[in-house]
Scaffold this active site. Structure first.
Site, mmCIF file in Angstrom:
data_model
loop_
_atom_site.group_PDB
_atom_site.id
_atom_site.type_symbol
_atom_site.label_atom_id
_atom_site.label_comp_id
_atom_site.label_asym_id
_atom_site.label_seq_id
_atom_site.Cartn_x
_atom_site.Cartn_y
_atom_site.Cartn_z
ATOM 1 N N THR A 97 0.817 -1.219 0.000
ATOM 2 C CA THR A 97 0.000 0.000 0.000
ATOM 3 C C THR A 97 0.843 1.258 0.000
ATOM 4 O O THR A 97 0.333 2.340 0.157
ATOM 5 C CB THR A 97 -0.900 0.041 1.245
ATOM 6 O OG1 THR A 97 -0.052 -0.057 2.395
ATOM 7 C CG2 THR A 97 -1.901 -1.085 1.240
ATOM 8 N N THR A 173 4.214 -4.694 3.920
ATOM 9 C CA THR A 173 4.986 -4.830 5.165
ATOM 10 C C THR A 173 4.925 -6.229 5.781
ATOM 11 O O THR A 173 5.846 -6.608 6.494
ATOM 12 C CB THR A 173 4.501 -3.817 6.219
ATOM 13 O OG1 THR A 173 3.102 -3.996 6.425
ATOM 14 C CG2 THR A 173 4.801 -2.408 5.791
ATOM 15 N N ASP A 174 3.866 -6.988 5.510
ATOM 16 C CA ASP A 174 3.699 -8.259 6.227
ATOM 17 C C ASP A 174 4.911 -9.183 6.097
ATOM 18 O O ASP A 174 5.353 -9.775 7.063
ATOM 19 C CB ASP A 174 2.448 -8.999 5.741
ATOM 20 C CG ASP A 174 1.189 -8.467 6.396
ATOM 21 O OD1 ASP A 174 1.292 -7.444 7.120
ATOM 22 O OD2 ASP A 174 0.112 -9.056 6.204
ATOM 23 N N LYS A 252 8.608 -7.407 12.034
ATOM 24 C CA LYS A 252 7.377 -6.629 12.220
ATOM 25 C C LYS A 252 6.797 -7.045 13.566
ATOM 26 O O LYS A 252 6.340 -8.173 13.719
ATOM 27 C CB LYS A 252 6.400 -6.913 11.084
ATOM 28 C CG LYS A 252 5.139 -6.056 11.132
ATOM 29 C CD LYS A 252 4.242 -6.306 9.917
ATOM 30 C CE LYS A 252 3.037 -5.375 9.947
ATOM 31 N NZ LYS A 252 2.180 -5.538 8.778
#
Ligand SMILES: [Zn+2]
Lengths: 441, 656
Positions: A97, A173-174, A252
């Site tokens: 995103t 990001t995951d 993360k």
């Protein structure tokens, strides 16, 4: 002319007569959640409302009043905008995103994948140099797999050989830390940092973290003294600085916060201050930039590698199953210092005898595996399990996949797994590496 | 000018403005925003109570909002872009009142059911058509009052109407939306917000521009407010209801006015806006009469710091010593117009000053229509005219002092505003001041920038929700009035007062609780007259919850408190609500020994016996007054009166 609900199409301008009311607007595509007997209408004030078509009379004022099209997959393309300096920054876009924009007519959020679109959002990038955007993938990061790592590694290698001054890889990001690890092993002796970057708030919002992260990533890749694959993301939830994390040491740690990415068992390499746009070093242990000719590219990954988590009730059949299915490597995310139920030991022995590499990392995340302390650990070691030291389970998984993909001699694989290649292992854990939590005043 | 009977050439604005609104073509639309009294916020589980503690140790987060040009309306998008560029926003996030959702660190949770049901109930009360599926939208807001950069808002119903003496006023939309953060400071290059208010559910009721007079606006707003209160599910107190207006007159412009917090101000705000538009038209005509053309107004900005080398003006020398500079611009043909009053206390120069402040972040402007002043001498003014090549007979000069970029931005905005004066009335969003005047806030956005809030699934309105919502449908205000007069025998005046007060729903609850044991008339006057005078004393009566009032009235019913005691208890509780109410009831308890009253009466008679014998006709009043004074509200007046009569009869003979 009157229509039934099924005859109108998204994009049509319609007038709906119902219960003595008249509602006029543009038909929008239904959301996944919307019930099927509805029309979602965009009113002239910009709001969407759902109107049930039962008992309604629908008049189409104009068909295809606006164009609502599905995004079609296009060939990868490259776009370019000249900047204010003679530097060239290559932005390799893989999805997520971080670069998306809203089309207010339809309300659709679409990826922005040209240099022009990127600069509309982060005009400051132009001050740093010319910007080239390579639209490589448009993948959500959960759909990223080892083949994509290979493709990204090859693209980056091509850019490095072609002569750019900075490389930024945008990523969801995951699984960004997995890709970062993959690139760190696949591309060594780097002439510049490869800065991976994502956003925790999508860039269609004014509060997005994307712009500052991107800017910091570009500054890092242009100016940092190290030649490593790094992840550049917000350091805190304020827009005050970004942290530059070593790709093999970052994780993360929160599902949504801007500062979710943190270095584990290591210091961040540097930070980028937003107001001064300066890169400030934090960690003195790093791999220096190499010259262009020294670059080593080994971009293959073995897909028959699994990452499994030990838990109470874990059944050894899971290991048997993987071995029977031809898996060549298994990383166990063990408990504590690196354990799994003793009931698994015979399965592990069988696996090792079948030339399957079994490695052990810790699900405690912080700290190091030490299998000499307790009996189970010792028995696992004797069964041939490789301790992953303080490697993150994710890094250990990627490393094993990379080793099996590029080295045919299993003894070499075993040997390389336990030694430090790109600072994925940190032998010294200072007290300050463990975070401080809130314990009341 | 015949429209303004009281307007004279001296531009004095005192007295009432007697406009013929029909002839002026006044059109007013109203937007009422009311906080709902729900347990949790609209998209998270945080409390809807505001934080009252200190900000010491409260989390402080700094952000910037980034706007691309496509996110701003059609009117001067570049300008708005500049407006927010680089502005730092500081958020204070008190625990318990805020979580990751307010901080934009966590996606919103599902739409709060309770809020949706209340809002739907209200919509049904306005005969508005409830939509079949509610879609939450993101409306771009870039002033920092929303951490996300947008406000989450959803239309829950369309259409509807309100009866009014001057005709039906149509409802356009009813929205459910999140309240914004509370601005608590503006530091020039940074704004500070408290996040406690962000996310409190708001219902927004927007009327069509069908309102034709200031009085009608007040009536319509009051009626909407009353209907909202009748649900018993809205918050009370200052700041919990806000009115926005859009106001236009023939030949004028449609001006948006934000944030009228007190209902009574509405007519004044409208009247002053009509006045302002008329005065601006007057300025336009005067400029045309003077032959001033837009191209005469130069964009040039002059550095005039050197002219003030030896100035006596401390305002200027103080700033120059800090390294700041003085800049000037010439407004050709504007002489005298800057001192023209547009609204009471607000001149055209004040408008220009607001533009300078908003766009440049400077402290405002100084202009030649007000000089010599601020220590600036007549000679300096002459120098200024000479330096700028301006005509002292016909031109005005505007000065500002500060850092270069701010001054340039400020004067640029002033020059542009002056050019607008030739065209008439610029489309502005204005903010309401306490006195009913308004100040410039920002240009009006074009079409709202909206897109779907994809993090919140749409909500289908099924029979189950509608059934729950029916609980909250407010009664018709007309029938409530009839009921107060007929069923509860309240006077017409008291009924009207009660309907205007925030406590109409308290009345119903209290009357139900206490039945005949406490007369409804007393309850009504307690809620209106008595609490009203506490408010006038400056007592924070918003601290009085229905539970507190119930406790006090229960003590009254049991004879433990007198009526005076009730007021004392409520006053003291409101002033300091940390003390338990039971303690205060104890303090003012009338559970005095009846003997104590007798003793007091005897004591007063003894020490005044001569006077009482002489003024037998006044004896009761004298004794009563002094005894009550001595007992200080601890005893019920009625009971004391009985004792006084009895003792006087015994000691001074019959007839009391
Ligand atoms: Zn919250």
């Amino acid at each position: 002319m009157d229509f039934t609900g099924s005859q109108v199409r998204p994009g049509d301008l319609v007038r709906i007569f119902k219960d003595g009311y008249v509602i006029e607007g543009i038909v929008m595509p239904l959301t996944e959640y919307s019930s099927k007997d509805l029309l979602v209408i965009k009113l002239s004030n910009g709001y969407n409302v759902g109107i049930s078509i039962a008992g309604a009379r629908i008049e189409v004022i104009k068909e295809r009043y606006i164009n609502i099209e599905e995004l079609t997959a296009e060939e990868p393309r490259v776009s370019f905008v000249r900047g204010m300096s003679d530097k060239l920054i290559s932005v390799i876009s893989t999805g997520g995103t971080i670069v998306s924009k809203v089309e207010y007519g339809t309300g659709a959020v679409k990826p922005a994948i040209t240099a022009e679109e990127l600069l509309e959002f982060v005009p400051e990038l132009k001050d740093l140099g010319s910007i080239e955007v390579v639209d490589l993938f448009r993948l959500l990061s959960e759909n990223m797999d080892p083949d994509h790592w290979t493709a990204i590694a090859n693209t980056v290698a091509k850019k490095l050989n072609g002569g750019v001054d900075g490389i930024v890889v945008t990523h969801g990001t995951d699984t960004m830390s997995y890709t970062a690890s993959a690139l760190a092993f696949a591309l060594r002796n780097l002439p510049m940092p490869i800065a991976m970057v994502g956003s925790q708030r999508s860039s269609d919002r004014p509060s997005s973290d994307a712009a500052l992260n991107l800017l910091s990533a570009a500054i890092t890749s242009l100016n940092a003294p190290f030649g490593e694959v790094v992840v550049v993301m917000h350091g805190v939830i304020s827009d005050s600085y970004s942290l530059v994390h070593r790709g093999v040491k970052v994780r993360k740690m929160h599902s949504s916060r801007r500062d979710a990415f943190q270095s584990i068992n290591d210091l961040p390499l540097a930070k980028v201050d937003y107001s001064s746009r300066k890169l400030i070093m934090i960690n003195s242990r790093y791999i220096k930039r190499c010259t262009k000719g020294e670059l080593i590219v080994m971009p293959k990954f073995e897909k028959k590698v699994a990452l499994v988590k030990a838990y109470p009730g874990f059944n050894h059949e899971i290991i048997d199953f993987l071995v029977d299915r031809g898996y060549r490597g298994i990383v166990i995310e063990g408990t504590g210092l690196g354990h799994i139920s003793e009931s698994c030991i015979s399965s592990i022995r069988r696996a090792v005898e079948d030339d399957v590499i079994i490695a052990m990392a810790t699900q405690a995340i912080f700290g190091r595996v030490n299998m000499n302390v307790y009996t189970t650990g010792r028995r696992l070691l004797l069964s041939g399990v490789l301790p992953a030291s303080d490697m993150l389970p994710e890094t250990a998984y990627v490393k094993l996949s990379w080793l099996l993909g590029n080295f045919s001699d299993l003894n070499e694989v075993r040997g390389l797994f336990t030694v430090n290649l790109v600072h994925e292992i940190n032998e010294v854990h200072e007290e300050r590496l463990f975070p401080k939590w809130y314990h009341g005043l | 000018m015949k429209l303004m009977k009281s307007m004279k050439n001296d531009y004095s604005l005192s007295g009432t403005m007697d406009f013929n609104y029909d002839e002026l073509g006044l059109r007013v639309g109203l937007e009422v925003h009311q906080q709902l009294d729900t347990k949790a916020k609209l998209f998270c589980k945080c409390s809807t109570k505001l934080y009252e503690g200190s900000f010491e140790g409260v989390a402080r987060i700094e952000r910037y909002l980034r706007v691309t040009k496509s996110e701003i309306g059609e009117v001067d998008p570049a300008a708005v872009f500049e407006f927010m560029k680089g502005k730092k926003i500081i958020y204070l996030a008190p625990s318990n009142h805020t979580c990751g959702v307010e901080l934009d660190e966590e996606p919103p949770h599902e739409l709060n059911r309770e809020a949706l049901e209340i809002a739907l109930g209200i919509a049904m009360g306005f005969k508005s058509k409830v939509v079949d599926e509610v879609h939450v939208m993101r409306k771009i807001v870039v002033d920092g009052s929303n951490t996300t950069g947008f406000q989450r808002t959803a239309i829950i119903a369309l259409g509807g109407e309100l009866d009014d003496d001057e005709g039906i006023v149509r409802i356009q939309t009813i929205c459910l939306e999140e309240d914004s953060a509370r601005k608590i400071d503006d530091l020039g290059d940074a704004v500070v917000y408290n996040l406690d208010r962000l996310g409190i559910p708001l219902i927004e009721i927007a009327t069509a521009p069908d309102i034709k007079s200031p009085e009608q606006a007040l009536r319509v707003a009051s009626k909407i407010g009353l209907m909202l209160r009748l649900t018993n599910k809205v918050k009370r107190g200052l700041g919990t209801i806000r009115q926005d207006l859009n106001i236009s007159i023939k030949d004028g412009a449609k001006i948006e006015i934000k944030g009228v917090q007190r209902l009574e101000l509405l007519p004044k705000v409208i009247m002053y806006e009509v006045l302002r538009q008329l005065k601006l038209l007057e300025i336009k005509n005067e400029l045309i009469r003077r032959g001033v053309r837009e191209e005469d107004i130069q964009d040039r900005i002059y550095d005039v710091t050197n002219l003030f080398r030896d100035t006596k003006s401390r305002l200027i020398s103080g700033n120059v010593s800090k390294g700041y500079k003085v800049y000037a611009a010439c407004l050709k043909g504007f002489k005298g117009l800057l001192k023209l009053e547009l609204q009471p206390g607000r001149r055209f120069g004040t408008e220009l000053s607001d533009y300078a402040r908003q766009w440049g972040g400077t402290s405002g402007i100084i202009h030649t229509d007000e000089l010599p002043a601020y220590g600036i001498s007549h000679d300096e003014v002459l120098e200024l005219y000479k330096y700028l090549g301006a005509n002292i007979e016909s031109d005005a000069i505007v000065l500002t002092v500060g850092p270069e970029d701010r001054c340039i931005n400020a004067l640029r905005a002033v020059i542009n505003r002056a050019k607008e004066a030739l065209r008439g009335i610029p489309k502005e969003t204005r903010a309401a001041n306490e006195d009913g005047t308004t100040r410039y806030m920002r240009p009006q956005p074009g079409a709202a920038r909206m897109y779907p809030e994809t993090d919140v699934p749409p909500v289908k309105i099924d029979e189950r929700i509608i059934k729950e919502a029916l609980k909250y449908v407010p009664k018709d205000p007309g029938s409530v009035y009839d009921e107060l007069v007929r069923k509860y025998s309240l006077s017409q005046e008291l009924s009207r007062q009660l309907l205007r007060s925030p406590y109409i729903t308290y009345f119903y609850e209290l009357v139900q609780e206490f039945g005949d044991e406490i007369p409804p008339q007393y309850v009504a006057s307690l809620l209106t007259i008595h609490i009203g005078s506490l408010r006038n004393e400056g007592v924070p009566v918003e601290n009085l919850s229905i539970e507190v009032i119930k406790h006090a009235l229960n003590a009254l019913r049991q004879g433990r408190l007198s009526r005076d005691g009730v007021i004392n208890v409520l006053r003291e509780y409101a002033l300091d609500n940390r003390r338990p109410i039971s303690e205060l009831i104890e303090k003012y308890s009338t559970a005095l020994d009846i003997k104590y009253i007798y003793d007091a009466v005897h004591r007063v008679i003894d020490s005044n016996i001569d006077e009482l014998v002489k003024r037998k006709d006044k004896a009761f009043n004298i004794v009563m007054g002094r005894v009550m004074n001595e007992l200080r509200g601890k005893a019920d007046g009625k009971l004391v009166a009985e004792v006084v009569k009895k003792v006087l009869n015994e000691r001074l003979g019959h007839g009391y």
